[in-house]
Design a protein around this motif. Structure first.
Motif, PDB file in Angstrom:
ATOM      1  N   ASN A 119       2.065   1.752  -3.406  1.00  0.00           N
ATOM      2  CA  ASN A 119       0.950   2.265  -4.206  1.00  0.00           C
ATOM      3  C   ASN A 119       0.723   3.747  -3.935  1.00  0.00           C
ATOM      4  OD1 ASN A 119      -1.488   1.789  -5.943  1.00  0.00           O
ATOM      5  ND2 ASN A 119      -2.455   2.625  -4.120  1.00  0.00           N
ATOM      6  N   LEU A 120       0.854   4.140  -2.666  1.00  0.00           N
ATOM      7  CA  LEU A 120       0.640   5.551  -2.324  1.00  0.00           C
ATOM      8  C   LEU A 120       1.666   6.416  -3.039  1.00  0.00           C
ATOM      9  CD1 LEU A 120      -1.071   7.475  -0.605  1.00  0.00           C
ATOM     10  CD2 LEU A 120       0.690   7.326   1.156  1.00  0.00           C
TER      11      LEU A 120
ATOM     12  N   LEU B 147       0.835  -1.201   0.000  1.00  0.00           N
ATOM     13  CA  LEU B 147       0.000   0.000   0.000  1.00  0.00           C
ATOM     14  C   LEU B 147       0.872   1.253   0.000  1.00  0.00           C
ATOM     15  CD1 LEU B 147      -2.867  -1.009   2.457  1.00  0.00           C
ATOM     16  CD2 LEU B 147      -3.039  -0.587   0.006  1.00  0.00           C
ATOM     17  N   LEU B 148       2.014   1.173   0.697  1.00  0.00           N
ATOM     18  CA  LEU B 148       2.910   2.328   0.741  1.00  0.00           C
ATOM     19  C   LEU B 148       3.483   2.595  -0.650  1.00  0.00           C
ATOM     20  CD1 LEU B 148       4.106   4.342   2.768  1.00  0.00           C
ATOM     21  CD2 LEU B 148       6.079   2.833   2.988  1.00  0.00           C
TER      22      LEU B 148
ATOM     23  N   LEU C   1      -1.419  15.469 -12.616  1.00  0.00           N
ATOM     24  CA  LEU C   1      -2.600  16.335 -12.522  1.00  0.00           C
ATOM     25  C   LEU C   1      -2.204  17.716 -12.016  1.00  0.00           C
ATOM     26  CD1 LEU C   1      -5.448  14.150 -10.936  1.00  0.00           C
ATOM     27  CD2 LEU C   1      -5.326  15.029 -13.264  1.00  0.00           C
ATOM     28  N   GLY C   2      -1.289  17.707 -11.018  1.00  0.00           N
ATOM     29  CA  GLY C   2      -0.850  18.969 -10.425  1.00  0.00           C
ATOM     30  C   GLY C   2      -0.223  19.901 -11.456  1.00  0.00           C
TER      31      GLY C   2
ATOM     32  N   ALA D 129       0.721   6.647  -6.536  1.00  0.00           N
ATOM     33  CA  ALA D 129      -0.484   7.473  -6.701  1.00  0.00           C
ATOM     34  C   ALA D 129      -0.110   8.955  -6.647  1.00  0.00           C
ATOM     35  CB  ALA D 129      -1.515   7.137  -5.627  1.00  0.00           C
ATOM     36  N   PHE D 130       0.833   9.296  -5.772  1.00  0.00           N
ATOM     37  CA  PHE D 130       1.287  10.697  -5.711  1.00  0.00           C
ATOM     38  C   PHE D 130       1.982  11.093  -7.017  1.00  0.00           C
ATOM     39  CE2 PHE D 130       0.426  11.023  -1.147  1.00  0.00           C
ATOM     40  CZ  PHE D 130       0.069  12.354  -1.060  1.00  0.00           C
TER      41      PHE D 130
ATOM     42  N   SER E  15      -0.731  11.727  -9.448  1.00  0.00           N
ATOM     43  CA  SER E  15      -1.419  12.979  -9.138  1.00  0.00           C
ATOM     44  C   SER E  15      -0.564  14.196  -9.428  1.00  0.00           C
ATOM     45  CB  SER E  15      -1.853  12.998  -7.684  1.00  0.00           C
ATOM     46  OG  SER E  15      -3.042  12.276  -7.537  1.00  0.00           O
ATOM     47  N   SER E  16       0.748  14.009  -9.325  1.00  0.00           N
ATOM     48  CA  SER E  16       1.613  15.158  -9.606  1.00  0.00           C
ATOM     49  C   SER E  16       1.488  15.572 -11.075  1.00  0.00           C
ATOM     50  CB  SER E  16       3.064  14.837  -9.245  1.00  0.00           C
ATOM     51  OG  SER E  16       3.572  13.884 -10.152  1.00  0.00           O
TER      52      SER E  16
ATOM     53  N   THR F  11       1.314  -2.746  -9.567  1.00  0.00           N
ATOM     54  CA  THR F  11       1.425  -1.340  -9.197  1.00  0.00           C
ATOM     55  C   THR F  11       2.131  -0.534 -10.279  1.00  0.00           C
ATOM     56  OG1 THR F  11       1.510  -2.019  -6.901  1.00  0.00           O
ATOM     57  CG2 THR F  11       2.232   0.205  -7.392  1.00  0.00           C
TER      58      THR F  11
END
Lengths: 476, 476
Positions: free
Chosen positions: A317-318, A314-315, A328-329, A321-322, A325-326, A451
């Motif tokens: 994956n996080l 999960l870590l 998107l940023g 995911a960041f 999202s970056s 992942t």
């Protein structure tokens, strides 16, 4: 199964066994709670006679299921109470976690006593899971010859044929005839529990060939063993990986295979029941790895162990995911100008992720079964690319129409359609190339693929969609 | 494998077989391209002698691999050229797509000739895959008795024990002794190709018990068969599902099991090699279903077939992606006011999706192996909920800090943290409950779980994050 249906024959009640009077399983094959309660009660009041009767009648596999169904603090007492009536091979049928706890709780004498009754492969399987300290304690209690044999088996690498083999087998000189072999078997009391073929060995224990029991039974007594040897029969080296061995069994339909050491001396035999376990284990591992679960997670683990085990993936994956999202940023201003983009971007990413997962699943499985190999790799990669292109075109049209219908913004359908094509091709290629690269660098393709593959489609999806939108709509 | 290493012994060249002179595989076990080219050339120039020699020496599994490695238009000619030297069981080793194409291309006479040489289970496996029309054409060419037997087997439901069994077995009266049985086997020329146990049947072919060959070989000639019968031995009904049968073989370490009809008459035997195929097929199906691929997709399919096959799941995924995005759409105004929400929302959804996939993978596997059952379902559901809570708390803290560090908006960390907790709990519960509900309504838990589970986490993730943000920041 048909064997459960017609127990009801006219038998006098006193002739019924404990299991007939109180069946373990219901019609669906699940363990009856009443059965577990009765055992549990008997453990509490130390009803040794009843427990011994039940334990003696149960197949090792059912005994294993019973152990798992009992409360943790009743398992060791059940074994201590039934002593030599308890078949220790049942412990190889339970989850590793349960087994380890049990073996640490039991008296080393009890375990040593139980281990002595086991075939060597079962004994090794039982011992390899426990702490070195407990292992030594148990081994110390064994007679020297058995200890030495077990210790030697334990020196072979984990997951090797040497660990899986049993060292009990029947080996006879090649110049014997069928009659001599049959007489030998009738006269030798200490034969292996089950066997499917006998081996012919020359001087120095060097392996010469295998004869299956049916061939032996078809032949007349004067026939020489050497004439019955199956030329096709394959052998395994102690150092071969168990997965390789399982593949060979599956491919050539074997029920047993001789195991030889590096000097071609016969040292053991691997039987199909062990191979079935390996096949199931490997399937388990692949499935869990693709789902982001470590292969040692078991159904009997407590929530804390599981939460810790899953944390790592999960870590990762996080972090990915960041990263996604970056992307998107980077387009924050455009998103503000046209909020429809923020609403639609996850659709492009999700569709790419799904297409990639499809490809990846097939690739991982084909690599595991060696169906995907250097001979056809290029063809498969090109094919996946084409699949991505075709479905990309199809979903470009569908998504484009849906997006336009939703937001009524001219051009939005074209933008999302183009992004969809890019991302489905990226997903297809990522889905096949990432597992292939992992395999090439000797990493397990099932682990990590998931992942990383969806990170590719998230990044490409966001970037393609927002990038094309920026150009098309002239956003700043 | 050890059997590949020391071929180099001093043998005169003329004694070397065709395969010794030109090995099929390289050291890694992959097929050598030179080998395929040589065969391909021989097919083109119709070098029948050479082809017959090679085909006669190859194991059926290797022959199958060779067929797959050849170009599609060289496969049928190879079989027609080698005729009766070609072992048709090789066709059960190739992909369904390849087999179907081949069987339609070959002369029905050639196929009928080949089918006659097969064990009944191999013949059924070969025939069940082809079109009814082709099947009839082949069956017509067979002798009446074989045709009737095959037609009967084909009436059993797909995936049933009746389809997997072979109808060749050894059955003797229970009052025979060991000597009589051995004499019978020596005198009967037409025994099954391979067998591991013999069966004792009473009047009316009713099954009485099984005796393993090793038990037979240990016993002296006057011992009655009835005394050797293994009480633990289980039998299978023709209508049992192959998956149930495989589970029984795995659990009780069987190598063969008698198959009885509804009147308990012995009609066939299932052997472990068929079961190994079933286990691999089922593992394959679960893996593919979880990855959103239909179970009949094969590595030999062309890109068009594959693209069509994967389209359905992608379409379902697209629909669910639109549902998830429609939740984003509800919050359009808030997204416009605070674009950081649009950037971070996919992180919450992705993390929940991953946690849900972990749980779902374990649940699907545990349901398939029946480790997860009504007895422990409640405990497992509660445990998964706790795992979700613990990892939810952990990632609330990590993500909260990271989000605050990125956007420097006070409160944003708390909002995303709370949303993370909600979504990881939702993912855990969705991941276990959705497969369990699918199993309860008799649907395959592996199929459909993936897409629905991630829809739950997308919807809950977007809704929780944007909903909490709306309240916290007082967005309108």
């Amino acid at each position: 199964m048909a064997d459960d249906v017609d127990l009801a024959q006219s038998v006098a009640p006193e002739e019924l066994s404990a299991l007939d009077r109180m069946p373990m399983r219901d019609a669906e094959g699940d363990i009856r709670p009443e059965f577990v309660e009765a055992i549990s009660h008997a453990v509490q009041v130390a009803d040794t006679a009843f427990l011994k009767e039940i334990v003696g009648e149960l197949h090792e596999a059912d005994l294993g299921d019973l152990i798992e169904a009992l409360d943790a603090d009743e398992r060791a007492p059940l074994i201590e109470l039934t002593g030599t009536d308890f078949d220790f091979s049942a412990l190889n049928e339970v989850d590793d976690t349960v087994r380890e706890e049990l073996l640490e709780e039991l008296e080393p004498e009890t375990v040593a006593e139980g281990v002595r009754e086991l075939d060597s492969d079962d004994a090794v399987e039982l011992l390899e899971g426990v702490d070195e300290e407990v292992q030594d304690e148990i081994l110390e209690k064994l007679p020297l010859s058995e200890r030495v044999a077990l210790e030697r088996s334990l020196t072979y690498p984990e997951n090797s044929a040497g660990r899986r083999m049993q060292t009990e087998f029947i080996a006879v000189p090649p110049d014997w005839n069928v009659g001599q072999v049959i007489d030998y078997m009738r006269e030798t009391p200490d034969l292996p529990d089950r066997f499917y073929e006998i081996y012919s060995v020359g001087a120095d224990q060097r392996w010469q060939g295998a004869v299956s029991l049916d061939a032996l039974l078809r032949a007349r007594r004067p026939v020489l063993l050497a004439d019955l040897i199956d030329e096709d029969r394959r052998r395994v080296s102690v150092l071969d990986d168990q997965e390789e061995v399982a593949r060979m069994f599956g491919k050539y339909n074997l029920v047993a295979a001789p195991v030889v050491d590096t000097d071609d001396r016969l040292v053991g035999v691997i039987t199909i029941d062990d191979v079935v376990d390996v096949i199931e284990e490997e399937a388990d591992e692949d499935l869990k790895a693709l789902g982001g679960v470590t292969s040692d997670e078991e159904l009997s683990d407590n929530f804390w162990t599981i939460a810790k085990g899953r944390f790592t993936w999960l870590l990762i994956n996080l972090a990915t995911a960041f990263i996604a999202s970056s992307v998107l940023g980077l387009f924050e201003d455009q998103l503000q100008q046209m909020v429809a983009l923020a609403v639609l971007a996850p659709i492009v990413a999700s569709q790419g992720g799904n297409a990639a997962t499809q490809t990846m699943t097939v690739a991982v499985r084909a690599l595991a079964t060696r169906q995907l190999n250097p001979n056809n790799a290029m063809r498969i990669v090109i094919r996946e690319g084409l699949v991505g292109l075709i479905n990309g075109l199809a979903f470009a049209v569908i998504t484009g129409i849906a997006a336009y219908a939703w937001f009524r913004t001219p051009g939005l359908g074209i933008v999302i359609g183009l992004a969809m094509i890019c991302n489905l091709i990226a997903g297809a290629l990522g889905g096949i190339l990432i597992p292939m690269v992992l395999e090439r660098v000797k990493a397990d393709p099932a682990v990590a693929s998931g992942t990383f593959v969806t990170t590719v489609t998230d990044v490409v999806g966001f970037f393609a969609f927002l990038g094309i939108a920026t150009l098309w709509f002239g956003l700043k």
